[in-house]
Design a protein around this motif. Structure first.
Motif, mmCIF file in Angstrom:
data_model
loop_
_atom_site.group_PDB
_atom_site.id
_atom_site.type_symbol
_atom_site.label_atom_id
_atom_site.label_comp_id
_atom_site.label_asym_id
_atom_site.label_seq_id
_atom_site.Cartn_x
_atom_site.Cartn_y
_atom_site.Cartn_z
ATOM 1 N N GLY A 1 -6.382 1.775 -7.065
ATOM 2 C CA GLY A 1 -6.080 3.517 -6.466
ATOM 3 C C GLY A 1 -7.585 4.103 -6.004
ATOM 4 O O GLY A 1 -8.409 4.075 -6.764
ATOM 5 N N VAL A 2 -7.373 4.748 -5.056
ATOM 6 C CA VAL A 2 -8.717 5.393 -4.643
ATOM 7 C C VAL A 2 -8.342 6.788 -3.856
ATOM 8 O O VAL A 2 -7.334 6.909 -3.354
ATOM 9 C CB VAL A 2 -9.655 4.443 -3.444
ATOM 10 C CG1 VAL A 2 -10.075 3.442 -4.214
ATOM 11 C CG2 VAL A 2 -8.859 4.246 -2.269
ATOM 12 N N GLY A 3 -9.283 7.633 -4.013
ATOM 13 C CA GLY A 3 -9.242 8.983 -3.455
ATOM 14 C C GLY A 3 -9.956 9.000 -1.862
ATOM 15 O O GLY A 3 -10.843 7.980 -1.708
ATOM 16 N N PHE B 1 0.816 -0.890 0.033
ATOM 17 C CA PHE B 1 -0.120 0.084 -0.124
ATOM 18 C C PHE B 1 0.883 1.136 -0.103
ATOM 19 O O PHE B 1 2.015 1.243 0.661
ATOM 20 C CB PHE B 1 -0.746 -0.075 1.304
ATOM 21 C CG PHE B 1 -1.775 -1.092 1.367
ATOM 22 C CD1 PHE B 1 -3.001 -1.161 0.705
ATOM 23 C CD2 PHE B 1 -1.437 -2.338 2.048
ATOM 24 C CE1 PHE B 1 -3.702 -2.443 0.815
ATOM 25 C CE2 PHE B 1 -2.017 -3.436 2.312
ATOM 26 C CZ PHE B 1 -3.238 -3.403 1.672
ATOM 27 N N SER B 2 0.440 2.197 -0.751
ATOM 28 C CA SER B 2 1.129 3.513 -0.621
ATOM 29 C C SER B 2 0.397 4.803 -0.624
ATOM 30 O O SER B 2 -0.746 4.398 -1.471
ATOM 31 C CB SER B 2 2.176 3.529 -1.980
ATOM 32 O OG SER B 2 1.782 3.400 -2.876
ATOM 33 N N VAL B 3 0.906 5.825 -0.270
ATOM 34 C CA VAL B 3 0.178 7.028 -0.162
ATOM 35 C C VAL B 3 1.084 8.102 -0.361
ATOM 36 O O VAL B 3 2.297 8.112 -0.206
ATOM 37 C CB VAL B 3 -0.803 7.348 1.281
ATOM 38 C CG1 VAL B 3 -1.676 6.200 1.324
ATOM 39 C CG2 VAL B 3 0.407 7.458 2.330
ATOM 40 N N GLY B 4 0.474 9.413 -0.978
ATOM 41 C CA GLY B 4 1.322 10.513 -1.411
ATOM 42 C C GLY B 4 0.586 11.884 -1.672
ATOM 43 O O GLY B 4 -0.428 12.029 -1.102
ATOM 44 N N ALA B 5 1.563 12.551 -2.246
ATOM 45 C CA ALA B 5 0.992 13.995 -2.373
ATOM 46 C C ALA B 5 -0.081 13.829 -3.477
ATOM 47 O O ALA B 5 -0.797 15.206 -3.666
ATOM 48 C CB ALA B 5 2.305 14.673 -2.817
ATOM 49 N N ASP B 6 -0.485 12.849 -4.243
ATOM 50 C CA ASP B 6 -1.364 12.843 -5.237
ATOM 51 C C ASP B 6 -2.740 12.523 -4.658
ATOM 52 O O ASP B 6 -3.726 12.344 -5.243
ATOM 53 C CB ASP B 6 -1.231 11.780 -6.359
ATOM 54 C CG ASP B 6 -0.965 10.274 -5.666
ATOM 55 O OD1 ASP B 6 -1.231 10.159 -4.370
ATOM 56 O OD2 ASP B 6 -0.656 9.525 -6.744
ATOM 57 N N LYS B 7 -2.797 12.456 -3.026
ATOM 58 C CA LYS B 7 -3.907 12.239 -2.526
ATOM 59 C C LYS B 7 -4.642 10.838 -2.537
ATOM 60 O O LYS B 7 -5.796 10.564 -2.176
ATOM 61 C CB LYS B 7 -4.824 13.252 -2.857
ATOM 62 C CG LYS B 7 -4.477 14.592 -2.642
ATOM 63 C CD LYS B 7 -5.682 15.546 -3.118
ATOM 64 C CE LYS B 7 -5.073 17.223 -3.452
ATOM 65 N NZ LYS B 7 -6.270 18.061 -4.241
ATOM 66 N N GLN B 8 -3.850 10.046 -3.114
ATOM 67 C CA GLN B 8 -4.527 8.454 -3.506
ATOM 68 C C GLN B 8 -3.829 7.473 -2.465
ATOM 69 O O GLN B 8 -2.857 7.672 -1.983
ATOM 70 C CB GLN B 8 -4.203 8.439 -4.841
ATOM 71 C CG GLN B 8 -4.522 9.025 -5.961
ATOM 72 C CD GLN B 8 -5.938 8.904 -5.966
ATOM 73 O OE1 GLN B 8 -6.141 7.564 -6.309
ATOM 74 N NE2 GLN B 8 -6.882 9.850 -5.823
ATOM 75 N N LEU B 9 -4.851 6.712 -2.208
ATOM 76 C CA LEU B 9 -4.408 5.346 -1.539
ATOM 77 C C LEU B 9 -4.358 4.336 -2.509
ATOM 78 O O LEU B 9 -5.377 3.958 -3.167
ATOM 79 C CB LEU B 9 -5.172 5.035 -0.464
ATOM 80 C CG LEU B 9 -5.241 3.564 0.204
ATOM 81 C CD1 LEU B 9 -3.899 3.294 0.900
ATOM 82 C CD2 LEU B 9 -6.226 3.197 1.213
ATOM 83 N N ARG B 10 -3.140 3.616 -2.601
ATOM 84 C CA ARG B 10 -2.988 2.652 -3.802
ATOM 85 C C ARG B 10 -2.608 1.251 -3.060
ATOM 86 O O ARG B 10 -1.917 1.030 -2.235
ATOM 87 C CB ARG B 10 -2.035 3.211 -4.882
ATOM 88 C CG ARG B 10 -2.445 4.307 -5.628
ATOM 89 C CD ARG B 10 -1.362 4.686 -6.345
ATOM 90 N NE ARG B 10 -1.500 6.146 -7.119
ATOM 91 C CZ ARG B 10 -2.338 6.674 -7.873
ATOM 92 N NH1 ARG B 10 -3.018 5.570 -8.737
ATOM 93 N NH2 ARG B 10 -2.428 7.938 -8.324
ATOM 94 N N THR B 11 -3.125 0.343 -3.779
ATOM 95 C CA THR B 11 -2.651 -1.009 -3.365
ATOM 96 C C THR B 11 -1.995 -1.624 -4.730
ATOM 97 O O THR B 11 -2.510 -1.455 -5.718
ATOM 98 C CB THR B 11 -3.657 -2.040 -2.844
ATOM 99 O OG1 THR B 11 -3.279 -3.323 -2.285
ATOM 100 C CG2 THR B 11 -4.910 -2.098 -3.860
ATOM 101 N N TRP B 12 -0.843 -2.512 -4.620
ATOM 102 C CA TRP B 12 -0.419 -3.171 -5.437
ATOM 103 C C TRP B 12 0.327 -4.288 -5.042
ATOM 104 O O TRP B 12 0.466 -4.561 -3.939
ATOM 105 C CB TRP B 12 0.834 -2.058 -6.156
ATOM 106 C CG TRP B 12 1.620 -1.279 -4.961
ATOM 107 C CD1 TRP B 12 1.058 -0.030 -4.347
ATOM 108 C CD2 TRP B 12 2.795 -1.551 -4.623
ATOM 109 N NE1 TRP B 12 2.203 0.130 -3.578
ATOM 110 C CE2 TRP B 12 3.053 -0.575 -3.641
ATOM 111 C CE3 TRP B 12 3.674 -2.642 -4.925
ATOM 112 C CZ2 TRP B 12 4.271 -0.528 -3.062
ATOM 113 C CZ3 TRP B 12 4.944 -2.348 -4.184
ATOM 114 C CH2 TRP B 12 5.084 -1.587 -2.901
ATOM 115 N N LYS B 13 0.751 -5.067 -6.131
ATOM 116 C CA LYS B 13 1.339 -6.352 -5.759
ATOM 117 C C LYS B 13 2.952 -6.264 -5.704
ATOM 118 O O LYS B 13 3.516 -5.734 -6.436
ATOM 119 C CB LYS B 13 1.282 -7.489 -6.974
ATOM 120 C CG LYS B 13 -0.344 -7.853 -7.326
ATOM 121 C CD LYS B 13 -0.743 -8.713 -6.270
ATOM 122 C CE LYS B 13 -2.266 -9.020 -6.458
ATOM 123 N NZ LYS B 13 -2.776 -9.630 -5.375
ATOM 124 N N PRO B 14 3.272 -6.516 -4.274
ATOM 125 C CA PRO B 14 4.820 -6.228 -4.080
ATOM 126 C C PRO B 14 5.735 -7.325 -4.864
ATOM 127 O O PRO B 14 6.935 -7.079 -4.780
ATOM 128 C CB PRO B 14 4.784 -6.442 -2.606
ATOM 129 C CG PRO B 14 3.704 -7.362 -2.168
ATOM 130 C CD PRO B 14 2.736 -6.991 -3.262
#
Length: 186
Positions: free
Chosen positions: A104-106, A82-95
């Motif tokens: 990805g969601v706002g 999971f990652s978050v940042g300045a783009d205001k998004q919470l994203r999930t991805w395969k590590p």
């Protein structure tokens, strides 16, 4: 100039164990995989990375953020990053593999600084410049609660060891604690 090196230290000896280079700008966050064999990092270079600690190299780069990646977390079984940042998004991805985004969601209305995984259930907490902490279902990325009461950027967030409470820390020096089960101030 930001340091773009992630370092692993022996906490008892206070000695550096290894140094990981691969980000092109400063590293903002680190999270350990549950098995302790990998770490995830987030950076000013707009990427999150997965590092193999035995190989001492980056094995996955997640490039979907369009701005600084402030926070990273990993699912309790290691199957999702999971990652978050300045783009205001919470994203999930395969590590593993190619680091493909799953979703990805706002939800936050400003930059998101931290994301953490709940110690006992499929839940995430995020903290933001919008002065809130949000709780999320980590499987669906559905927002389940917005916790308010702080009056400045919320830079820090943490679950209690038993998972009953979540705390947020604001830039103004204030800390708020909420009960997770009813999303009310403790």
């Amino acid at each position: 100039s930001h340091d773009s090196t992630a370092k692993v230290w022996d906490a008892q000896k206070g000695q550096e164990v290894l140094s990981l280079r691969g980000h092109t700008q400063g590293v903002m966050s680190v999270a350990w995989s549950p098995d302790g064999k990998r770490i995830l990092t987030g950076s000013w270079d707009k990427t999150a990375k997965v590092w193999d600690l035995r190989a001492k190299e980056s094995v996955v780069t997640f490039p979907e953020h369009q701005n600084i990646v402030y926070g990273v977390a990993v699912k309790g079984d290691g199957s999702a990053g999971f990652s978050v940042g300045a783009d205001k998004q919470l994203r999930t991805w395969k590590p593993g593999g190619e680091g493909k985004q799953v979703k990805g969601v706002g939800g936050h209305s400003d930059e998101v600084f931290r994301v953490i995984y709940h110690p006992k259930q499929p839940m995430l907490a995020t903290s933001s410049a919008d002065k809130t902490v949000r709780l999320w279902n980590s499987d669906t990325l559905a927002s389940t609660a917005t916790l308010s009461g702080l009056t400045d950027f919320v830079y820090a967030v943490g679950f209690s060891p038993d998972g009953e409470y979540v705390a947020g820390g604001g830039y103004d020096g204030n800390v708020a604690v909420w009960k997770v089960s009813d999303a009310k101030a403790a």
